[in-house]
Design an enzyme around this catalytic site. Structure first.
Site, PDB file in Angstrom:
ATOM      1  N   GLU A  21      10.781   3.236  -2.037  1.00  0.00           N
ATOM      2  CA  GLU A  21      10.752   2.834  -0.368  1.00  0.00           C
ATOM      3  C   GLU A  21      11.010   4.320   0.326  1.00  0.00           C
ATOM      4  O   GLU A  21      10.497   4.254   1.579  1.00  0.00           O
ATOM      5  CB  GLU A  21      11.986   2.185  -0.396  1.00  0.00           C
ATOM      6  N   ARG A  56       7.737   4.801   2.963  1.00  0.00           N
ATOM      7  CA  ARG A  56       8.194   4.650   4.331  1.00  0.00           C
ATOM      8  C   ARG A  56       8.498   6.102   5.005  1.00  0.00           C
ATOM      9  O   ARG A  56       7.830   6.342   6.128  1.00  0.00           O
ATOM     10  CB  ARG A  56       9.559   3.641   4.631  1.00  0.00           C
ATOM     11  N   ASP A  91       1.739  -4.798  -7.993  1.00  0.00           N
ATOM     12  CA  ASP A  91       1.049  -4.721  -6.999  1.00  0.00           C
ATOM     13  C   ASP A  91       0.254  -3.243  -6.366  1.00  0.00           C
ATOM     14  O   ASP A  91      -0.946  -2.884  -6.701  1.00  0.00           O
ATOM     15  CB  ASP A  91       1.323  -5.382  -5.683  1.00  0.00           C
ATOM     16  N   GLU A 106       0.585  -8.544   3.846  1.00  0.00           N
ATOM     17  CA  GLU A 106      -0.386  -8.486   2.945  1.00  0.00           C
ATOM     18  C   GLU A 106      -1.584  -9.507   3.444  1.00  0.00           C
ATOM     19  O   GLU A 106      -2.896  -8.806   3.169  1.00  0.00           O
ATOM     20  CB  GLU A 106      -0.205  -8.962   1.597  1.00  0.00           C
ATOM     21  N   THR A 136       0.490   2.374   0.984  1.00  0.00           N
ATOM     22  CA  THR A 136       1.029   0.753   0.866  1.00  0.00           C
ATOM     23  C   THR A 136       1.836   0.382   2.150  1.00  0.00           C
ATOM     24  O   THR A 136       2.205  -0.899   2.048  1.00  0.00           O
ATOM     25  CB  THR A 136       1.695   0.659  -0.466  1.00  0.00           C
TER      26      THR A 136
HETATM   27  C1  DMJ Z   1       5.941  -3.099   2.160  1.00  0.00           C
HETATM   28  O1  DMJ Z   1       6.915  -2.434   1.982  1.00  0.00           O
HETATM   29  C2  DMJ Z   1       4.851  -2.705   1.358  1.00  0.00           C
HETATM   30  O2  DMJ Z   1       3.697  -3.220   1.688  1.00  0.00           O
HETATM   31  C3  DMJ Z   1       4.938  -2.735  -0.076  1.00  0.00           C
HETATM   32  O3  DMJ Z   1       4.072  -2.261  -0.903  1.00  0.00           O
HETATM   33  C4  DMJ Z   1       5.282  -4.064  -0.589  1.00  0.00           C
HETATM   34  N1  DMJ Z   1       6.571  -4.775   0.362  1.00  0.00           N
HETATM   35  C5  DMJ Z   1       6.289  -4.279   1.801  1.00  0.00           C
HETATM   36  C6  DMJ Z   1       5.682  -5.399   2.512  1.00  0.00           C
HETATM   37  O4  DMJ Z   1       5.626  -6.582   2.232  1.00  0.00           O
END
Ligand code: DMJ
Length: 647
Positions: free
Chosen positions: A269, A273, A402, A533, A619
């Site tokens: 995370e 982020r 994912d 998503e 992501t």
């Molecule tokens: C986000 O923090 C990112 O996209 C992560 O890869 C998956 N989950 C959340 C959003 O749903």
């Protein structure tokens, strides 16, 4: 000539007396000279010597001409040079002199020193510089002092900008000439401003806004770091032209983002982020402060890799550097989607710091995953960081797996399509996924099931809906005979995810068994927490096909967000997408600002806003530039990639 006669002296007698006196004086002066000269041979301690000779050494400076003075200064400099040689050879007084002349990286100060001390020292500095470079490459430097040394870099931002094919913000910030599209984009911008303003009013400096109770949420994912919504919003605010808001965010990062926190953070995370957000902010704006911050933070993540395999554990204490696995992860394992979602950011940390260590860490993960035996070519979600073996055979394109797949294809694209290893791993993985996981429902919907040791679970998570976009952006680089197939697959998955949005917003997970067709059958799967998503896939599919349905679907989502999620003080997730009466979860997730609203804004913008030829989105939707400039550290690493070994 007439000689006057002196009284009582004859002329010849007078000449004799004069020559005697002359000889005597000559003898006397010789004696004085000899005695004075002898002083030089006496030991320094003899008082007589100190009285006669002590001040003579400084005299020329004060009394000489300009030329004398210049000569003296030159001599002083030479003496200094000589002194440096002696002291460094003996290792004496080295602390002081090193701090003056041996900065560990290539700095202007070192160059200034070179000018003063001349050629001899120049050689010396050059040597120490190349030693630093090779040690960090060959000996896998891990000491924090060395890493810090390398954070003083000369990354050339202007050169980087010139290597982009197109201006990042397009010709007119991606403004569409189509009035309806422009109106829709303005609406999304208004939503961002509303979400931001409320965060600012009620939760400033906290991680997320609680829009019902109008306060801030800190949570325990970021190890004491604060302001997740601010860091996650920087690039969204910037590309939307919300410049006052961006400036407030920037000022907060500069003055209040304290990286000396001491809590337990999720490596994943924090990376997606904070590292991703700061990297994007730097690349978009060129603000050096963002670069300094992100390099400082990157260094704090490195201890997580100190495991027998180099596979990092999921949790790290940013202060002490100790790391451990999530309590819920079986047998102390690490999670595929976590350790497999570092590559893009870490390559850029190497780029900006000129330190290959970050790329080495993620290349090591890559090599281990490439080498290890995979059941049916699939990558299970849990791996032991100690033995390097899979812990369970649960495979998912949704949660826990994912973004590992996403980062393979994006690593290839971000490398300007030079990273063949990433490419091969991606297409092999996709082949295995298609062979084992991709299913067609009785109603004709294509979906990605989950796999548990050979048994299929006919469920697809909202998280797995990113895969429409992923398969789409990878379509063009697949085998020629498969390109159309990949694009069709991408469109089918995106269609299925749209189908799951029966009430215009979709559940956390939906099923395809017991007669269900993309619907959540369990109450516990019915929540929607402002996730991006599905909209992410709309955005990519729009860019790839320009089929207007993707914009229509995006607009449906905007209207649903407005209707169900907008509350008085921000946006909130909802507990049940099928319920007639909305129940809010009181949380405005930071990824709503970073991803959901950004992807919607891009969907209603022209393609030249963050063009996909130049940018990949991490992501968390933070845009990172493709590494295209010649001579980058990434290029060097790729060339030398054969020398990397799995730890
Ligand atoms: C986000 O923090 C990112 O996209 C992560 O890869 C998956 N989950 C959340 C959003 O749903």
């Amino acid at each position: 000539m007439v000689f006057r006669k002196l009284p009582g002296v004859s002329a010849s007698g007078m000449g004799l007396r004069l020559s005697q006196k002359f000889v005597f004086l000559l003898f006397l002066s010789g004696l004085v000279t000899l005695c004075f000269g002898a002083l030089f041979f006496l030991p320094d301690s003899v008082r007589l010597k100190r009285i006669f000779l002590s001040k003579t050494e400084s005299q020329p400076v004060t009394v000489g001409s300009d030329n004398d003075l210049r000569d003296h200064l030159k001599k002083g400099a030479k003496d200094m040079e000589h002194l440096r040689g002696i002291t460094s050879a003996k290792g004496e007084t080295s602390t002081k002199l090193k701090s003056l002349s041996r900065k560990p990286s290539i700095t202007n100060e070192a160059k200034a020193d070179e000018k003063v001390v001349g050629g001899e020292a120049l050689e010396d500095l050059t040597m120490s510089r190349s030693k630093t470079e090779s040690s960090s490459k060959d000996e896998k430097v891990t000491s924090s002092s060395n890493q810090r040394a390398n954070t003083d870099t000369s990354f050339d931002y202007n050169k980087f900008k010139k290597c982009l094919l197109k201006p990042p913000l397009g010709i007119e910030h991606g403004k569409s000439s189509h009035p309806q599209t422009l109106h829709r984009r303005d609406k999304v911008k208004e939503m961002m401003k509303f979400a931001w303003d409320n965060y600012k009013s009620f939760a400033w400096g906290k991680n997320e806004l609680r829009p019902l109770t109008k306060n801030g949420h800190i949570g325990n994912m970021f190890g004491g770091l604060r302001g997740a919504s601010i860091v996650d919003s920087l690039d969204t605010l910037y590309i939307m032209g919300l410049i006052d808001e961006y400036n407030d965010a920037k000022e907060w990062v500069e003055t209040s983002l304290d990286l000396n926190s001491n809590g337990e953070a999720s490596l994943f995370e924090v990376n997606i982020r904070y590292v991703g957000g700061l990297l994007s902010a730097y690349y978009l704006t060129g603000e050096e402060m963002f670069k300094r911050k992100v390099l400082e933070l990157g260094e704090k993540l490195l201890p997580a890799f100190n495991t027998p395999t180099g596979i990092p554990r999921g949790v790290i204490n940013l202060g002490s550097g100790t790391s451990w696995s999530w309590g819920w992860a079986s047998a102390g394992s690490s999670i595929l989607a976590e350790f497999g979602t570092l590559h893009l950011e870490f390559v850029h940390l190497s780029e900006l710091s000129n330190n290959p260590i970050y790329t080495e860490k993620v290349m090591n993960i890559r090599r281990l995953l490439n080498k290890i035996e995979k059941p049916h070519g699939l990558y299970p979600n849990f791996l032991s960081p100690v033995s390097g073996n899979w812990v369970q055979h649960h495979v998912s394109i949704g949660g826990l797996g994912d973004s590992f797949y996403e980062y393979l294809i994006k690593s290839y694209l971000m490398s300007d399509k030079t990273d063949e290893e990433a490419k091969n791993m991606y297409y092999s993985a996709l082949e295995a996924i298609e062979a084992n996981l991709v299913q067609k429902s009785p109603g004709g919907l294509t979906y990605m099931a989950e796999w548990r040791g050979g048994i299929l679970d006919h469920k697809m998570g909202h998280l797995a809906c990113f895969s429409g976009g992923m398969v789409g952006i990878g379509a063009d680089d697949g085998a020629p005979e498969k390109r159309q197939h990949f694009l069709d697959l991408a469109a089918e998955i995106t269609h299925t995810c749209h189908e799951s949005y029966t009430t215009k917003l979709g559940p956390e997970a939906f099923r395809f068994d017991g007669g269900a067709e993309a619907t959540a059958t369990r109450l516990s799967d019915r929540y929607y927490i402002l996730r991006p998503e599905v909209i992410e896939s709309y955005m990519y599919m729009w860019r790839l096909t320009h089929d207007p349905k993707y914009r229509e679907w995006g607009w449906e989502a905007v209207e649903a967000l407005e209707q169900h999620c907008r509350v008085e003080a921000g946006f909130s997730g909802i507990r049940d997408v099928y319920a007639q009466t909305v129940s809010h979860d009181n949380m405005q997730q930071s990824f709503f600002l970073s991803e959901t609203l950004k992807y919607l804004y891009l969907l209603f913008s022209d393609d030249d806003l963050l063009p996909l030829e130049d940018w990949v989105f991490n992501t968390e939707a933070h845009p990172l530039p493709c590494v295209t400039c010649p001579g980058t550290i990434f290029e060097k690493i790729l060339i030398n990639s054969l020398s990397f070994t799995v730890l």
